[in-house]
Design a protein around this motif. Structure first.
Motif, short mmCIF file in Angstrom:
data_model
loop_
_atom_site.label_atom_id
_atom_site.label_comp_id
_atom_site.label_asym_id
_atom_site.label_seq_id
_atom_site.Cartn_x
_atom_site.Cartn_y
_atom_site.Cartn_z
N UNK A 31 -1.31 -6.76 4.50
CA UNK A 31 -2.55 -6.62 3.74
C UNK A 31 -2.50 -5.30 2.97
N UNK A 32 -2.11 -5.37 1.71
CA UNK A 32 -1.97 -4.15 0.90
C UNK A 32 -3.32 -3.49 0.65
N UNK A 33 -3.34 -2.18 0.35
CA UNK A 33 -4.62 -1.49 0.11
C UNK A 33 -5.28 -1.99 -1.18
N UNK A 34 -6.59 -1.92 -1.18
CA UNK A 34 -7.34 -2.32 -2.37
C UNK A 34 -7.30 -1.20 -3.40
N UNK A 35 -7.68 -1.52 -4.60
CA UNK A 35 -7.71 -0.52 -5.67
C UNK A 35 -8.69 0.60 -5.34
N UNK A 36 -9.81 0.24 -4.73
CA UNK A 36 -10.80 1.25 -4.34
C UNK A 36 -10.27 2.21 -3.31
N UNK A 37 -9.49 1.70 -2.34
CA UNK A 37 -8.90 2.58 -1.34
C UNK A 37 -7.89 3.53 -1.98
N UNK A 38 -7.13 3.04 -2.92
CA UNK A 38 -6.14 3.89 -3.58
C UNK A 38 -6.84 4.96 -4.41
N UNK A 39 -7.94 4.60 -5.09
CA UNK A 39 -8.68 5.58 -5.88
C UNK A 39 -9.30 6.66 -5.01
N UNK A 40 -9.62 6.35 -3.76
CA UNK A 40 -10.28 7.30 -2.87
C UNK A 40 -9.31 8.19 -2.10
N UNK A 41 -8.02 8.09 -2.36
CA UNK A 41 -7.05 8.92 -1.65
C UNK A 41 -7.33 10.40 -1.87
N UNK A 42 -7.46 11.14 -0.78
CA UNK A 42 -7.65 12.58 -0.85
C UNK A 42 -9.05 13.04 -1.20
N UNK A 43 -10.01 12.14 -1.33
CA UNK A 43 -11.37 12.53 -1.66
C UNK A 43 -12.11 12.84 -0.36
N UNK A 44 -12.84 13.95 -0.35
CA UNK A 44 -13.60 14.32 0.84
C UNK A 44 -14.65 13.26 1.14
N UNK A 45 -14.80 12.95 2.39
CA UNK A 45 -15.75 11.93 2.80
C UNK A 45 -15.18 10.53 2.77
N UNK A 46 -13.97 10.36 2.31
CA UNK A 46 -13.32 9.05 2.24
C UNK A 46 -12.03 9.05 3.06
N UNK A 47 -12.03 9.79 4.15
CA UNK A 47 -10.83 9.91 4.97
C UNK A 47 -10.38 8.57 5.57
N UNK A 48 -11.35 7.70 5.84
CA UNK A 48 -10.97 6.41 6.42
C UNK A 48 -10.15 5.57 5.45
N UNK A 49 -10.45 5.67 4.15
CA UNK A 49 -9.64 4.97 3.15
C UNK A 49 -8.23 5.54 3.09
N UNK A 50 -8.14 6.88 3.16
CA UNK A 50 -6.83 7.54 3.13
C UNK A 50 -6.00 7.10 4.34
N UNK A 51 -6.63 7.05 5.51
CA UNK A 51 -5.90 6.62 6.72
C UNK A 51 -5.45 5.17 6.60
#
Length: 105
Positions: A79-99
């Protein structure tokens, strides 16, 4: 072209790089002593890269080879990451997407 004129009459895409090389040569060398030109090698390298794109082409070939190798080995995630998860890489408050994207806990 180093003349400064492109195909459509305006400045060519590499002319600013050529100006940097020329300015470096003028500042760092004279008629008697050309040893200062060694300082200009990074600018000259940038100019040649602008003209010929050799580093860019080598990087593209390496990326394509890695992609083909991963494709042949079936190295894709189920299950590859979604575009939203990729856009949120390294953004504060979006650590779960980065993980989720990086696969770390």
């Amino acid at each position: 072209m180093s003349s400064g004129y492109g195909m459509n009459g305006g400045p060519s895409r590499c002319f600013p790089f050529w100006q940097e090389v020329l300015a470096c040569y003028v500042v760092n060398s004279n008629e008697e002593d050309a040893s200062g030109r060694k300082k200009c090698s990074p600018m000259l390298e940038d100019y040649y890269e602008c003209l010929h794109h050799r580093k860019e082409a080598a990087r593209v070939q390496a990326l394509q080879a890695a992609y083909r190798k991963a494709e042949a080995e079936g190295g894709y995630k189920a299950n590859p990451p979604t575009a939203g998860q990729i856009r949120n890489l390294g953004i504060l408050g979006k650590e779960e997407d980065s993980r989720a994207v990086l696969g770390s806990k």
